[in-house]
Design a protein around this motif. Structure first.
Motif, PDB file in Angstrom:
ATOM      1  N   SER A   1      -7.882  -8.160   9.631  1.00  0.00           N
ATOM      2  CA  SER A   1      -6.943  -7.726   8.665  1.00  0.00           C
ATOM      3  C   SER A   1      -7.427  -7.967   7.303  1.00  0.00           C
ATOM      4  O   SER A   1      -8.538  -8.637   7.202  1.00  0.00           O
ATOM      5  N   ASP A   2      -6.838  -7.515   6.519  1.00  0.00           N
ATOM      6  CA  ASP A   2      -7.258  -7.292   4.946  1.00  0.00           C
ATOM      7  C   ASP A   2      -7.497  -8.554   4.425  1.00  0.00           C
ATOM      8  O   ASP A   2      -8.473  -9.041   4.000  1.00  0.00           O
ATOM      9  N   GLU A   3      -6.407  -9.529   4.648  1.00  0.00           N
ATOM     10  CA  GLU A   3      -6.243 -10.813   3.973  1.00  0.00           C
ATOM     11  C   GLU A   3      -7.238 -11.824   4.569  1.00  0.00           C
ATOM     12  O   GLU A   3      -7.566 -12.851   3.822  1.00  0.00           O
TER      13      GLU A   3
ATOM     14  N   TYR B   1      -7.029  -1.548  -3.000  1.00  0.00           N
ATOM     15  CA  TYR B   1      -5.781  -2.644  -2.806  1.00  0.00           C
ATOM     16  C   TYR B   1      -4.876  -2.364  -3.904  1.00  0.00           C
ATOM     17  O   TYR B   1      -3.874  -3.013  -3.702  1.00  0.00           O
TER      18      TYR B   1
ATOM     19  N   ARG C   1       0.852  -1.156   0.203  1.00  0.00           N
ATOM     20  CA  ARG C   1      -0.025   0.002  -0.008  1.00  0.00           C
ATOM     21  C   ARG C   1       1.109   1.225  -0.006  1.00  0.00           C
ATOM     22  O   ARG C   1       0.685   2.097  -0.911  1.00  0.00           O
TER      23      ARG C   1
ATOM     24  N   GLN D   1     -10.616 -10.985   4.862  1.00  0.00           N
ATOM     25  CA  GLN D   1     -11.584 -10.633   3.860  1.00  0.00           C
ATOM     26  C   GLN D   1     -11.770 -11.650   2.753  1.00  0.00           C
ATOM     27  O   GLN D   1     -10.996 -12.019   2.139  1.00  0.00           O
TER      28      GLN D   1
END
Length: 357
Positions: free
Chosen positions: A306-308, A58, A22, A310
């Motif tokens: 966390s994003d992962e 992302y 990011r 999702q």
């Protein structure tokens, strides 16, 4: 998943380095300039809004414009992202200075939109199906080659972290010689104009060849009842490994519906519902003797936001679009491209022509 991707001689860490990704962006990590990839999006339907548009946050892209069939949808989504909107994709391609387009509309329109976009100088990501006939797919292959534009098809299951881990073990031969692949995808009723094989099961025809290589032949059994279909497919691959695929729309969507088992002559791997991964190693212990070292399990830690963790990541949507962008930036052919799809759709057509009426 600790997958490492090499690009331009530099090592880029995958999902576990999302924060660094990011901060620097894909171009920064690749050692390129800071200019973002400019994209247009053709399609504003449910799938696009739930799974593809949200993934863009992302990625190192700049969304320039959107297009929908109706003015109300185009205006609403354009306003949501603060970009220009169109109801004619030809106008978007003519007026916008973009590097690539993402396409997710009715499958009947995909081939013509992809053709127009590549002729306009754009790389294309298109949801499956890229076309309705093998003739149209062949035309797309020829246009992609002639214009030197990437045409990637959205078989996102390839990019799900669990399936990527299976692919990693197959590529490194840690499972031994592949012997058997078992797949099932049992879901709820399809709409009247959809066949479960073409809309859902096609993912596993693609995934089977991604894991075990080209299919040599398929034996088809099917059962039609109340407007829905069930398929039982027996596969033999070019490497002589065997496979079975069970696909059905005679159940419900409200249950775990997907399972993949991969067997080698040494070890095996099992993926339940895309999120539960098991590695089983052969043991020399006699049956009935406990063994604590022959099985390793993994699943997402959903208690950590966390994003992962999702769905966008676990189902592969972010990773497939990231791969598309990386392929453009590095001028390397993308996987899940239109050439891969030609083989998949050959087998879909074969199955449909050989099923019972």
């Amino acid at each position: 998943m600790q997958k490492q991707v090499k690009a331009l001689g530099k090592k880029i860490i995958g999902p576990t380095r999302l924060r660094a990704y990011r901060n620097k962006g894909i171009k920064g990590l690749l050692g390129l300039n800071d200019k973002k990839l400019r994209v247009g999006f053709i399609g504003c339907g449910t799938h696009a809004l739930q799974n593809l548009y949200p993934a863009l946050r992302y990625l190192d892209v700049e969304l320039k414009a959107v297009c929908a069939k109706t003015e109300s949808s185009a205006k609403r989504v354009g306003g949501l992202f603060g970009v220009r909107w169109y109801i004619d994709y030809h106008a978007l391609l003519d007026k916008e200075e973009i590097d690539a387009v993402l396409v997710a509309v009715n499958g009947d329109m995909h081939a013509s939109i992809c053709q127009a976009a590549m002729e306009a100088g754009c790389h294309v990501f298109v949801e499956k199906p890229p076309a309705r006939t093998l003739k149209e797919i062949k035309q797309l292959q020829e246009t992609s080659k002639r214009t030197n534009k990437q045409l990637m098809v959205g078989f996102q299951k390839r990019f799900a972290p669990t399936y990527q881990k299976v692919k990693e073990h197959l590529d490194t031969e840690s499972l031994g010689t592949p012997t058997l692949l078992r797949m099932q995808f049992i879901v709820g009723p399809q709409a009247d104009d959809q066949d479960v094989l073409d809309s859902i099961g096609i993912h596993h025809i693609d995934l089977a060849q991604y894991f075990f290589g080209p299919i040599k032949n398929i034996k088809v059994e099917n059962y039609s009842y109340n407007g829905q279909e069930t398929y039982a497919l027996l596969l033999r691959f070019e490497n002589n490994a065997l496979g079975t695929i069970h696909i059905s729309s005679h159940q419900t969507w409200n249950q775990p519906n997907e399972r993949v088992e991969v067997y080698g002559e040494k070890h095996s791997m099992i993926v339940d519902n895309m999120i539960n991964l098991t590695l089983r190693k052969l043991t020399k212990e006699r049956p009935g003797i406990p063994s604590l070292t022959n099985e390793t399990r993994w699943q997402p830690n959903f208690s950590i936001p966390s994003d992962e963790n999702q769905t966008l990541f676990l189902n592969g949507f972010v990773y497939e679009l990231r791969h598309f962008i990386e392929s453009i930036l590095t001028s390397k052919p993308c996987t899940s491209n239109i050439n891969d799809s030609h083989s998949t759709y050959q087998w879909i057509e074969y199955i449909q022509n050989n099923k019972r009426d």
